[in-house]
Design a protein around this motif. Structure first.
Motif, PDB file in Angstrom:
ATOM      1  N   ARG A  25      71.580 -27.103  52.576  1.00 13.51           N
ATOM      2  CA  ARG A  25      71.643 -28.552  52.731  1.00 13.51           C
ATOM      3  C   ARG A  25      70.471 -29.231  52.019  1.00 13.51           C
ATOM      4  NH1 ARG A  25      74.670 -32.703  53.070  1.00 13.51           N
ATOM      5  NH2 ARG A  25      75.969 -31.675  54.646  1.00 13.51           N
ATOM      6  N   ALA A  26      69.283 -28.663  52.162  1.00 10.78           N
ATOM      7  CA  ALA A  26      68.110 -29.246  51.487  1.00 10.78           C
ATOM      8  C   ALA A  26      68.261 -29.181  49.974  1.00 10.78           C
ATOM      9  CB  ALA A  26      66.842 -28.517  51.926  1.00 10.78           C
ATOM     10  N   ALA A  27      68.806 -28.055  49.476  1.00 13.39           N
ATOM     11  CA  ALA A  27      68.990 -27.906  48.031  1.00 13.39           C
ATOM     12  C   ALA A  27      70.030 -28.895  47.498  1.00 13.39           C
ATOM     13  CB  ALA A  27      69.410 -26.469  47.704  1.00 13.39           C
ATOM     14  N   VAL A  28      71.126 -29.075  48.251  1.00 16.37           N
ATOM     15  CA  VAL A  28      72.164 -30.016  47.822  1.00 16.37           C
ATOM     16  C   VAL A  28      71.640 -31.446  47.875  1.00 16.37           C
ATOM     17  CG1 VAL A  28      74.447 -30.970  48.369  1.00 16.37           C
ATOM     18  CG2 VAL A  28      74.070 -28.499  48.458  1.00 16.37           C
TER      19      VAL A  28
ATOM     20  N   ALA B 181      68.538 -32.421  47.541  1.00 17.38           N
ATOM     21  CA  ALA B 181      67.597 -32.597  46.423  1.00 17.38           C
ATOM     22  C   ALA B 181      68.359 -32.757  45.102  1.00 17.38           C
ATOM     23  CB  ALA B 181      66.639 -31.413  46.353  1.00 17.38           C
ATOM     24  N   ALA B 182      69.394 -31.938  44.928  1.00 12.84           N
ATOM     25  CA  ALA B 182      70.185 -32.024  43.699  1.00 12.84           C
ATOM     26  C   ALA B 182      70.912 -33.361  43.610  1.00 12.84           C
ATOM     27  CB  ALA B 182      71.187 -30.875  43.643  1.00 12.84           C
ATOM     28  N   TYR B 183      71.381 -33.854  44.766  1.00 11.43           N
ATOM     29  CA  TYR B 183      72.093 -35.132  44.761  1.00 11.43           C
ATOM     30  C   TYR B 183      71.171 -36.229  44.250  1.00 11.43           C
ATOM     31  CZ  TYR B 183      75.302 -38.781  46.358  1.00 11.43           C
ATOM     32  OH  TYR B 183      76.168 -39.840  46.403  1.00 11.43           O
ATOM     33  N   ARG B 184      69.951 -36.230  44.729  1.00  7.55           N
ATOM     34  CA  ARG B 184      69.018 -37.279  44.334  1.00  7.55           C
ATOM     35  C   ARG B 184      68.644 -37.160  42.857  1.00  7.55           C
ATOM     36  NH1 ARG B 184      66.489 -41.225  46.329  1.00  7.55           N
ATOM     37  NH2 ARG B 184      64.418 -41.897  45.696  1.00  7.55           N
TER      38      ARG B 184
ATOM     39  N   PRO C  17      71.975 -21.862  42.788  1.00  4.23           N
ATOM     40  CA  PRO C  17      71.828 -21.461  41.378  1.00  4.23           C
ATOM     41  C   PRO C  17      70.471 -21.859  40.813  1.00  4.23           C
ATOM     42  CG  PRO C  17      73.251 -23.380  41.565  1.00  4.23           C
ATOM     43  CD  PRO C  17      72.979 -22.927  42.970  1.00  4.23           C
ATOM     44  N   ASP C  18      70.095 -21.172  39.741  1.00  3.46           N
ATOM     45  CA  ASP C  18      68.817 -21.484  39.092  1.00  3.46           C
ATOM     46  C   ASP C  18      68.821 -22.877  38.482  1.00  3.46           C
ATOM     47  OD1 ASP C  18      67.844 -18.974  39.740  1.00  3.46           O
ATOM     48  OD2 ASP C  18      68.506 -18.080  37.848  1.00  3.46           O
ATOM     49  N   ARG C  19      69.980 -23.296  38.028  1.00  9.75           N
ATOM     50  CA  ARG C  19      70.113 -24.621  37.404  1.00  9.75           C
ATOM     51  C   ARG C  19      71.180 -25.405  38.147  1.00  9.75           C
ATOM     52  NH1 ARG C  19      72.169 -22.763  32.205  1.00  9.75           N
ATOM     53  NH2 ARG C  19      72.524 -24.961  31.761  1.00  9.75           N
ATOM     54  N   PRO C  20      70.809 -26.044  39.249  1.00  3.21           N
ATOM     55  CA  PRO C  20      71.803 -26.759  40.056  1.00  3.21           C
ATOM     56  C   PRO C  20      72.553 -27.819  39.270  1.00  3.21           C
ATOM     57  CG  PRO C  20      69.740 -26.523  41.265  1.00  3.21           C
ATOM     58  CD  PRO C  20      69.478 -26.076  39.867  1.00  3.21           C
ATOM     59  N   GLY C  21      71.866 -28.533  38.383  1.00  5.74           N
ATOM     60  CA  GLY C  21      72.522 -29.580  37.619  1.00  5.74           C
ATOM     61  C   GLY C  21      73.623 -29.045  36.722  1.00  5.74           C
ATOM     62  N   ALA C  22      73.360 -27.908  36.076  1.00  3.72           N
ATOM     63  CA  ALA C  22      74.376 -27.300  35.213  1.00  3.72           C
ATOM     64  C   ALA C  22      75.576 -26.849  36.037  1.00  3.72           C
ATOM     65  CB  ALA C  22      73.764 -26.118  34.458  1.00  3.72           C
ATOM     66  N   TRP C  23      75.312 -26.240  37.189  1.00  9.83           N
ATOM     67  CA  TRP C  23      76.403 -25.785  38.069  1.00  9.83           C
ATOM     68  C   TRP C  23      77.255 -26.977  38.501  1.00  9.83           C
ATOM     69  CZ3 TRP C  23      78.753 -26.544  42.638  1.00  9.83           C
ATOM     70  CH2 TRP C  23      79.519 -25.507  43.186  1.00  9.83           C
ATOM     71  N   LEU C  24      76.608 -28.049  38.923  1.00 10.38           N
ATOM     72  CA  LEU C  24      77.330 -29.221  39.421  1.00 10.38           C
ATOM     73  C   LEU C  24      78.131 -29.900  38.310  1.00 10.38           C
ATOM     74  CD1 LEU C  24      74.429 -30.538  41.641  1.00 10.38           C
ATOM     75  CD2 LEU C  24      76.705 -29.922  42.513  1.00 10.38           C
ATOM     76  N   THR C  25      77.560 -29.972  37.109  1.00  8.97           N
ATOM     77  CA  THR C  25      78.272 -30.591  35.996  1.00  8.97           C
ATOM     78  C   THR C  25      79.516 -29.785  35.637  1.00  8.97           C
ATOM     79  OG1 THR C  25      76.195 -31.476  35.131  1.00  8.97           O
ATOM     80  CG2 THR C  25      78.055 -31.396  33.614  1.00  8.97           C
ATOM     81  N   THR C  26      79.383 -28.447  35.616  1.00 10.63           N
ATOM     82  CA  THR C  26      80.531 -27.588  35.318  1.00 10.63           C
ATOM     83  C   THR C  26      81.607 -27.732  36.385  1.00 10.63           C
ATOM     84  OG1 THR C  26      79.118 -25.989  34.179  1.00 10.63           O
ATOM     85  CG2 THR C  26      81.257 -25.214  34.929  1.00 10.63           C
ATOM     86  N   ALA C  27      81.190 -27.726  37.662  1.00 12.39           N
ATOM     87  CA  ALA C  27      82.158 -27.849  38.754  1.00 12.39           C
ATOM     88  C   ALA C  27      82.872 -29.189  38.696  1.00 12.39           C
ATOM     89  CB  ALA C  27      81.450 -27.680  40.098  1.00 12.39           C
ATOM     90  N   ALA C  28      82.127 -30.272  38.412  1.00  9.92           N
ATOM     91  CA  ALA C  28      82.741 -31.594  38.327  1.00  9.92           C
ATOM     92  C   ALA C  28      83.697 -31.672  37.145  1.00  9.92           C
ATOM     93  CB  ALA C  28      81.647 -32.660  38.206  1.00  9.92           C
TER      94      ALA C  28
END
Length: 405
Positions: A8-11, A13-16, A57-68
């Motif tokens: 939850r903390a990681a998500v 932080a990534a959201y922000r 993941p090591d690169r949350p932004g990359a993971w989220l962009t791919t998933a989106a």
């Protein structure tokens, strides 16, 4: 399995940090704002489950962009009925499966300038910036601006429709338009900050969003001194927040407990201001930050460098003429050269009618009259200010001043 609280903390932080970039990337690929926001939201929801199972993941932004992007591709395949959606699908399917390792700042920069395009009404620019770049929900934005949620939803819908119908380009403006358009962007961010800075309730979150968006702009436009100047100004003002009220009553700058000021924010603001000034392209936000720095670095009210502040307000009046700037300069002159000199300027402003209805004009006049020993006139001016004051904290302060007389 990763602990739920860690996920939850990681998500969060990534959201922000990543929301604006994920949405900007999808808008850049598809041109569809609603699709981009919906699929970005789905990606963050999926992260709560997947990261709990597989680890963050090591690169949350990359993971989220791919998933989106995958979610957007699935939606378009399922819903495609027209040529425009076919083009969107074709673009998505040609895009790399993995985003590049280096963040592409131009996408988010394009998004900032599109949200703040001058063809949009100013309230719509503010709402769209908070929704698309900061990730606030429609309900959160509506509550922050004391507006009904359906009204805010309509404002966002109309803004997005205007972008499409008016053909507003999704791009950073060309060089000849950049200074003017950047000024508009900075104005939106400063309004967001001020809407939260002047409040003590849930709207305070807007000040944090303003600072966050200003930090983003500085990272994306490191060669723009006014972006640094705005961020410096925000930080220097935010540093004083804890001492601005006492029991719901406004505390004036001269009476604030300076031991409660945030020295780390002051140091960061000063450093940003120094960097901006070193670029030798002075603008209004840098001058305002310099004024705030004069206050923030004075050990006490008595040692404040009022002549320097008066000179800075004169420069600000040259760069960005405004009756409010003139009023602040009058206060600085009163402190530097004597109450009579300041009162003369305030009375001149009052006679001009340029600040009719602005409560700080009679409040300032009342304070100077009080300092000059003209208590009956001061009482009348305080009563006038009290009728115009916009917040409870300011009304309580004025009532206290009136009672003291």
């Amino acid at each position: 399995m990763t602990a739920p609280d860690v996920v939850r903390a990681a998500v969060d932080a990534a959201y922000r940090e990543e929301w604006g970039q994920v949405v900007a990337t999808l808008i850049g690929l598809t041109g569809n704002w609603d699709l981009a926001e919906d699929c970005a939201q789905d990606a963050f929801a999926a992260a709560l489950t997947t990261w709990g199972r597989d680890g963050v993941p090591d690169r949350p932004g990359a993971w989220l962009t791919t998933a989106a992007r995958h979610r957007a591709t699935d939606r378009l395949r399922r819903d495609t009925t027209g040529a425009a959606k076919l083009r969107q699908l074709a673009v998505l399917e040609r895009a790399p499966v993995e985003p590049v390792a280096q963040e592409i700042p131009d996408e988010r920069l394009r998004l900032i300038f599109t949200c703040c395009h001058p063809a949009l009404p100013f309230p719509a620019r503010v709402a769209l910036t908070l929704r698309t770049l900061a990730g606030l929900t429609t309900g959160e934005i509506a509550r922050a601006f004391l507006t009904a949620e359906p009204t805010m939803a309509q404002r966002l819908v109309r803004a997005k429709r205007k972008i499409v119908e008016a053909g507003i380009p999704y791009r950073v403006p060309p060089a000849e338009l950049l200074p003017e358009r950047l000024t508009g962007v900075l104005a939106v961010l400063y309004l967001i900050f001020n809407e939260g800075y002047d409040e003590q309730d849930e709207r305070r979150a807007l000040a944090a969003e303003g600072i966050h968006l200003a930090r983003t702009l500085v990272r994306l436009m490191p060669a723009e001194p006014e972006a640094r100047g705005l961020l410096a100004l925000m930080l220097l003002l935010e540093a004083r927040r804890a001492s601005r009220t006492d029991g719901g009553v406004l505390v004036t700058l001269e009476n604030q407990d300076r031991s409660r000021w945030d020295r780390a924010l002051i140091a960061e603001g000063e450093a940003l201001l120094d960097e901006a000034l070193a670029m030798r392209r002075t603008g209004p936000y840098q001058v305002q930050a310099a004024i705030a720095a004069c206050h923030a670095t004075a050990p006490d009210a008595e040692t404040t460098d009022w002549p320097q502040i008066a000179a800075l307000y004169a420069e600000l009046a040259r760069l960005a003429p405004s009756p409010v700037v003139d009023l602040n300069r009058a206060v600085a002159i009163a402190m530097a050269d004597g109450v009579a000199a300041g009162l003369a300027l305030v009375d001149e402003l009052a006679g001009s009618g340029r600040l009719d209805g602005y409560y700080l004009l009679p409040a300032t006049r009342a304070d100077l009259l009080r300092r000059d020993g003209r208590l009956a006139e001061a009482a009348t001016a305080y009563e006038e200010a009290l009728e115009l004051a916009p917040t409870d904290a300011e009304r309580r302060y004025l009532k206290g001043r009136l009672s003291a007389l």
